[in-house]
Design an enzyme around this catalytic site. Structure first.
Site, PDB file in Angstrom:
ATOM      1  N   ASP A  27       0.867  -1.167   0.000  1.00 39.05           N
ATOM      2  CA  ASP A  27       0.000   0.000   0.000  1.00 39.05           C
ATOM      3  C   ASP A  27       0.920   1.239   0.000  1.00 39.05           C
ATOM      4  O   ASP A  27       2.129   1.110   0.244  1.00 39.05           O
ATOM      5  CB  ASP A  27      -0.842  -0.095   1.286  1.00 39.05           C
ATOM      6  CG  ASP A  27      -1.691   1.116   1.539  1.00 39.05           C
ATOM      7  OD1 ASP A  27      -2.278   1.620   0.585  1.00 39.05           O
ATOM      8  OD2 ASP A  27      -1.788   1.531   2.715  1.00 39.05           O
ATOM      9  N   ASP A  29      -0.141   5.202   1.010  1.00 36.55           N
ATOM     10  CA  ASP A  29      -0.332   6.188   2.091  1.00 36.55           C
ATOM     11  C   ASP A  29      -0.361   5.502   3.450  1.00 36.55           C
ATOM     12  O   ASP A  29      -1.077   4.524   3.664  1.00 36.55           O
ATOM     13  CB  ASP A  29      -1.636   6.959   1.877  1.00 36.55           C
ATOM     14  CG  ASP A  29      -1.549   7.897   0.696  1.00 36.55           C
ATOM     15  OD1 ASP A  29      -1.045   9.010   0.860  1.00 36.55           O
ATOM     16  OD2 ASP A  29      -1.965   7.486  -0.409  1.00 36.55           O
TER      17      ASP A  29
HETATM   18  O1  LIG Z   1      -4.468   2.871  -0.417  1.00 36.61           O
HETATM   19  P1  LIG Z   1      -3.560   4.003  -0.030  1.00 36.61           P
HETATM   20  O2  LIG Z   1      -2.315   4.089  -0.851  1.00 36.61           O
HETATM   21  O3  LIG Z   1      -3.268   4.005   1.452  1.00 36.61           O
HETATM   22  O4  LIG Z   1      -4.404   5.334  -0.326  1.00 36.61           O
HETATM   23  C1  LIG Z   1      -5.552   5.626   0.485  1.00 36.61           C
HETATM   24  C2  LIG Z   1      -5.962   7.074   0.294  1.00 36.61           C
HETATM   25  O5  LIG Z   1      -4.773   7.854   0.499  1.00 36.61           O
HETATM   26  C3  LIG Z   1      -4.915   9.269   0.393  1.00 36.61           C
HETATM   27  O6  LIG Z   1      -5.654   9.721   1.532  1.00 36.61           O
HETATM   28  C4  LIG Z   1      -4.993   9.431   2.764  1.00 36.61           C
HETATM   29  O7  LIG Z   1      -3.682  10.022   2.775  1.00 36.61           O
HETATM   30  C5  LIG Z   1      -3.691  11.486   2.676  1.00 36.61           C
HETATM   31  C6  LIG Z   1      -2.226  11.922   2.594  1.00 36.61           C
HETATM   32  O8  LIG Z   1      -1.514  11.577   3.727  1.00 36.61           O
HETATM   33  C7  LIG Z   1      -4.436  12.066   3.887  1.00 36.61           C
HETATM   34  O9  LIG Z   1      -4.492  13.483   3.780  1.00 36.61           O
HETATM   35  C8  LIG Z   1      -5.868  11.494   3.955  1.00 36.61           C
HETATM   36  O10 LIG Z   1      -6.512  11.896   5.165  1.00 36.61           O
HETATM   37  C9  LIG Z   1      -5.803   9.953   3.936  1.00 36.61           C
HETATM   38  O11 LIG Z   1      -7.140   9.409   3.881  1.00 36.61           O
HETATM   39  C10 LIG Z   1      -5.551   9.658  -0.916  1.00 36.61           C
HETATM   40  O12 LIG Z   1      -5.875  11.030  -0.903  1.00 36.61           O
HETATM   41  C11 LIG Z   1      -6.809   8.827  -1.229  1.00 36.61           C
HETATM   42  O13 LIG Z   1      -7.197   9.066  -2.575  1.00 36.61           O
HETATM   43  C12 LIG Z   1      -6.461   7.336  -1.111  1.00 36.61           C
HETATM   44  O14 LIG Z   1      -7.613   6.553  -1.387  1.00 36.61           O
END
Ligand SMILES: O=P(O)(O)OC[C@H]1O[C@H](O[C@H]2O[C@H](CO)[C@@H](O)[C@H](O)[C@H]2O)[C@H](O)[C@@H](O)[C@@H]1O
Length: 251
Positions: A27, A29
């Site tokens: 993954d 984020d």
């Molecule tokens: O599946 P992932 O790679 O973990 O992505 C999941 C979502 O990540 C992002 O949102 C998350 O991270 C952001 C940056 O740190 C944060 O601001 C937010 O609160 C988190 O939910 C991304 O913006 C999404 O599109 C992804 O689905």
């Protein structure tokens, strides 16, 4: 210096490194990049890109990034350029960008969500290739933020044609039923991988952990209930996992 790993995890990684073909998937984020208020600022932790590139250069090893982000967003934000497999939109973007037939439903969904999001200061609507995500990380009124997510889930999110993807301070509604578990199994089978690893930190990563159980090396990053077999506490633990794999593969 990276923290030491739990002995059972270290042993599982050393064993995994002997298998070929080998799938190493992660993954993005919260695992390779620290969570930030601004999603565009979530860049990889120092050294992580180099470690992934070294792993991907080993014969018979495929490194895959499996993210809720769209692939274009993931590539642009991460700046990573290794010879990786890129799977985006929680598995919906597997072979390249999504085709246009989902676009109308996706745009109608975003239009329905927009006034709900605009009513909560600090909340943000993210337009995504296969849906739309309501972010509340920067909404100062936490009750209003929680209410917004509940209203989205009970309102537009109740449509059975949509799939809810809850996450950290976010609720995404997707116009496909793709999930990270199906994507990982498809990738593993396409590669004929004899072994697979998956690192994740959030709700949607549980699909990946379940899909690769019981044979895969599945690693949850951080606290919380999980179907993963192993756990590391944070992103320094992730770096320790990658370093261990580099050593075991002599990458
Ligand atoms: O599946 P992932 O790679 O973990 O992505 C999941 C979502 O990540 C992002 O949102 C998350 O991270 C952001 C940056 O740190 C944060 O601001 C937010 O609160 C988190 O939910 C991304 O913006 C999404 O599109 C992804 O689905």
């Amino acid at each position: 210096m990276s923290p030491s790993l739990d002995p059972a995890l270290a042993q599982a990684l050393d064993q995994l490194a002997l298998a070929r073909p080998l799938l190493l998937a992660s993954d993005y984020d919260g695992v390779l990049a620290r969570l930030r208020d601004d999603p565009a600022a979530a860049v990889p932790e120092p050294g992580v890109g180099d470690l992934l590139a070294r792993l991907a250069a080993v014969d018979g090893v495929t490194v895959a990034l499996v993210s809720g982000r769209g692939v274009a967003d993931l590539q642009a934000t991460s700046g990573l350029t290794g010879p990786f497999r890129w799977v985006g939109s929680h598995g919906a973007e597997f072979d390249g960008p999504l085709t246009g037939d989902l676009a109308v439903r996706r745009d109608e969904l975003a239009a329905a969500l927009a006034p709900m999001v605009e009513a909560v200061p600090g909340a943000r609507l993210e337009h995504k290739p296969a849906g739309a995500a309501v972010h509340v990380r920067t909404a100062a009124d936490r009750s209003a933020a929680a209410r917004l997510l509940a209203d989205v889930a009970a309102g537009p999110g109740a449509d059975p044609a949509l799939t809810a993807k809850p996450g950290k301070d976010v609720l995404e509604l997707a116009v496909t039923d793709a999930d990270k578990g199906s994507a990982l199994v498809r990738l593993r089978d396409e590669l004929g991988a004899r072994a697979a690893l998956y690192l994740g930190d959030d709700v949607t990563d549980e699909d990946g952990f379940r899909a690769l159980s019981p044979d895969g090396v599945t690693i949850k990053v951080g606290d919380g209930d999980t179907a993963a077999a192993h756990r590391v506490p944070d992103l320094d633990g992730v770096r320790a996992v990658l370093e261990r794999l580099v050593g075991a593969l002599r990458a």
